[in-house]
Write a protein that holds these residues in place. Structure first.
Motif, PDB file in Angstrom:
ATOM      1  N   PHE A 285      -1.894  15.763 -27.411  1.00 56.27           N
ATOM      2  CA  PHE A 285      -2.503  14.891 -28.408  1.00 56.27           C
ATOM      3  C   PHE A 285      -1.778  13.549 -28.484  1.00 56.27           C
ATOM      4  N   VAL A 286      -2.370  12.638 -29.215  1.00 55.21           N
ATOM      5  CA  VAL A 286      -1.749  11.349 -29.506  1.00 55.21           C
ATOM      6  C   VAL A 286      -0.519  11.598 -30.371  1.00 55.21           C
ATOM      7  N   PRO A 287       0.618  10.933 -30.103  1.00 54.10           N
ATOM      8  CA  PRO A 287       1.767  11.097 -31.013  1.00 54.10           C
ATOM      9  C   PRO A 287       1.349  10.775 -32.449  1.00 54.10           C
ATOM     10  N   GLN A 288       1.916  11.538 -33.371  1.00 55.81           N
ATOM     11  CA  GLN A 288       1.490  11.446 -34.763  1.00 55.81           C
ATOM     12  C   GLN A 288       2.710  11.497 -35.675  1.00 55.81           C
ATOM     13  N   LEU A 289       2.753  10.582 -36.638  1.00 49.45           N
ATOM     14  CA  LEU A 289       3.798  10.623 -37.648  1.00 49.45           C
ATOM     15  C   LEU A 289       3.295  11.477 -38.804  1.00 49.45           C
ATOM     16  N   LEU A 290       4.099  12.484 -39.158  1.00 49.06           N
ATOM     17  CA  LEU A 290       3.747  13.390 -40.243  1.00 49.06           C
ATOM     18  C   LEU A 290       4.609  13.088 -41.459  1.00 49.06           C
ATOM     19  N   VAL A 291       3.979  12.960 -42.608  1.00 46.62           N
ATOM     20  CA  VAL A 291       4.692  12.948 -43.873  1.00 46.62           C
ATOM     21  C   VAL A 291       4.647  14.404 -44.332  1.00 46.62           C
ATOM     22  N   VAL A 292       5.773  15.099 -44.201  1.00 42.42           N
ATOM     23  CA  VAL A 292       5.841  16.516 -44.544  1.00 42.42           C
ATOM     24  C   VAL A 292       6.212  16.631 -46.017  1.00 42.42           C
ATOM     25  N   VAL A 293       5.335  17.228 -46.796  1.00 43.71           N
ATOM     26  CA  VAL A 293       5.531  17.377 -48.232  1.00 43.71           C
ATOM     27  C   VAL A 293       5.654  18.873 -48.502  1.00 43.71           C
ATOM     28  N   LYS A 294       6.837  19.288 -48.949  1.00 42.55           N
ATOM     29  CA  LYS A 294       7.112  20.715 -49.157  1.00 42.55           C
ATOM     30  C   LYS A 294       7.234  21.026 -50.638  1.00 42.55           C
ATOM     31  N   ALA A 295       6.615  22.118 -51.024  1.00 41.84           N
ATOM     32  CA  ALA A 295       6.688  22.569 -52.415  1.00 41.84           C
ATOM     33  C   ALA A 295       7.109  24.031 -52.444  1.00 41.84           C
ATOM     34  N   LEU A 296       7.800  24.383 -53.501  1.00 40.10           N
ATOM     35  CA  LEU A 296       8.180  25.773 -53.709  1.00 40.10           C
ATOM     36  C   LEU A 296       6.948  26.601 -54.036  1.00 40.10           C
ATOM     37  N   GLU A 297       7.083  27.916 -53.909  1.00 39.31           N
ATOM     38  CA  GLU A 297       5.951  28.829 -54.054  1.00 39.31           C
ATOM     39  C   GLU A 297       5.184  28.621 -55.359  1.00 39.31           C
ATOM     40  N   HIS A 298       5.881  28.482 -56.465  1.00 40.62           N
ATOM     41  CA  HIS A 298       5.208  28.305 -57.760  1.00 40.62           C
ATOM     42  C   HIS A 298       4.313  27.070 -57.747  1.00 40.62           C
ATOM     43  N   ASP A 299       4.853  25.956 -57.261  1.00 42.31           N
ATOM     44  CA  ASP A 299       4.068  24.724 -57.206  1.00 42.31           C
ATOM     45  C   ASP A 299       2.969  24.810 -56.152  1.00 42.31           C
ATOM     46  N   PHE A 300       3.305  25.405 -55.004  1.00 48.10           N
ATOM     47  CA  PHE A 300       2.367  25.498 -53.891  1.00 48.10           C
ATOM     48  C   PHE A 300       1.096  26.236 -54.310  1.00 48.10           C
ATOM     49  N   ASN A 301       1.256  27.262 -55.127  1.00 43.97           N
ATOM     50  CA  ASN A 301       0.118  28.077 -55.551  1.00 43.97           C
ATOM     51  C   ASN A 301      -0.534  27.576 -56.837  1.00 43.97           C
ATOM     52  N   ASN A 302      -0.077  26.475 -57.376  1.00 39.46           N
ATOM     53  CA  ASN A 302      -0.616  25.955 -58.635  1.00 39.46           C
ATOM     54  C   ASN A 302      -1.096  24.515 -58.498  1.00 39.46           C
ATOM     55  N   GLY A 303      -1.987  24.274 -57.569  1.00 37.04           N
ATOM     56  CA  GLY A 303      -2.615  22.962 -57.460  1.00 37.04           C
ATOM     57  C   GLY A 303      -2.016  22.030 -56.421  1.00 37.04           C
ATOM     58  N   PHE A 304      -0.937  22.431 -55.761  1.00 34.79           N
ATOM     59  CA  PHE A 304      -0.290  21.550 -54.785  1.00 34.79           C
ATOM     60  C   PHE A 304      -1.229  21.183 -53.635  1.00 34.79           C
ATOM     61  N   LYS A 305      -1.927  22.172 -53.093  1.00 34.96           N
ATOM     62  CA  LYS A 305      -2.825  21.889 -51.961  1.00 34.96           C
ATOM     63  C   LYS A 305      -3.929  20.915 -52.377  1.00 34.96           C
ATOM     64  N   GLU A 306      -4.403  21.043 -53.608  1.00 32.05           N
ATOM     65  CA  GLU A 306      -5.421  20.119 -54.098  1.00 32.05           C
ATOM     66  C   GLU A 306      -4.839  18.705 -54.248  1.00 32.05           C
ATOM     67  N   ASP A 307      -3.585  18.626 -54.714  1.00 39.09           N
ATOM     68  CA  ASP A 307      -2.940  17.318 -54.840  1.00 39.09           C
ATOM     69  C   ASP A 307      -2.770  16.656 -53.475  1.00 39.09           C
ATOM     70  N   ILE A 308      -2.369  17.428 -52.480  1.00 35.17           N
ATOM     71  CA  ILE A 308      -2.212  16.883 -51.134  1.00 35.17           C
ATOM     72  C   ILE A 308      -3.572  16.454 -50.588  1.00 35.17           C
ATOM     73  N   SER A 309      -4.582  17.234 -50.855  1.00 38.74           N
ATOM     74  CA  SER A 309      -5.933  16.880 -50.430  1.00 38.74           C
ATOM     75  C   SER A 309      -6.376  15.563 -51.081  1.00 38.74           C
ATOM     76  N   SER A 310      -6.045  15.386 -52.353  1.00 34.10           N
ATOM     77  CA  SER A 310      -6.362  14.124 -53.041  1.00 34.10           C
ATOM     78  C   SER A 310      -5.627  12.954 -52.409  1.00 34.10           C
ATOM     79  N   MET A 311      -4.361  13.164 -52.056  1.00 36.86           N
ATOM     80  CA  MET A 311      -3.589  12.103 -51.386  1.00 36.86           C
ATOM     81  C   MET A 311      -4.241  11.718 -50.069  1.00 36.86           C
TER      82      MET A 311
END
Length: 154
Positions: free
Chosen positions: A82-108
């Protein structure tokens, strides 16, 4: 998209492309705002894709808004298929990850998509969400880094 949408951002990319000193200053800002390893590889990637700096500048307030509790760093994905890609890796703990984090990342991602498209960098830049356990998450969240930066400026 109209010709005037993102006019300032497009003009800034043109200035970055023409002015190596400006690019180096902005690269140093990226280094301050987003931790990463492999400095030379990321420097070379950003030098070839200077519009990504504008995407990072526009991503910073989105991180403060949507995921201030998360740990953030940059990675360069250089998969030869693939084309080289810069990733902004955003990590959340389990509590945050399961409480809206994926939706927040999707909004971003949705908020940054029009600018990515206008700059023609859809394949070169991606905000990546990741689960982090207590043992492998950075001690500093994005909000911590922003507060430290603000304190150092004053």
């Amino acid at each position: 998209m109209s010709d005037y949408e993102f006019k300032d951002e497009l003009e800034f990319v043109n200035r970055l492309n023409e002015d190596d000193e400006l690019f180096e200053r902005e690269f140093n800002n990226v280094r301050r705002d987003f931790p990463f390893k492999d400095c030379k590889q990321i420097h070379d990637f950003l030098s070839r894709n200077r519009g990504v700096i504008v995407l990072l500048k526009n991503t910073k307030p989105l991180l403060k808004k949507y995921a201030p509790y998360a740990s953030v760093h940059l990675e360069l994905d250089v998969d030869p298929i693939f084309v080289p890609q810069l990733l902004v890796v955003v990590k959340a703990l389990e509590h945050d990850f399961n409480n809206g984090f994926k939706e927040d990342i999707s909004s971003m991602r949705s908020d940054i998509l029009p600018l990515k498209s206008k700059l023609g960098l859809n394949k070169e830049f991606f905000i990546y969400d990741k689960f982090a356990n207590e043992d492998n998450i950075s001690a500093l969240t994005f909000l911590d880094m922003c507060l430290i930066d603000e304190k150092n400026r004053n």
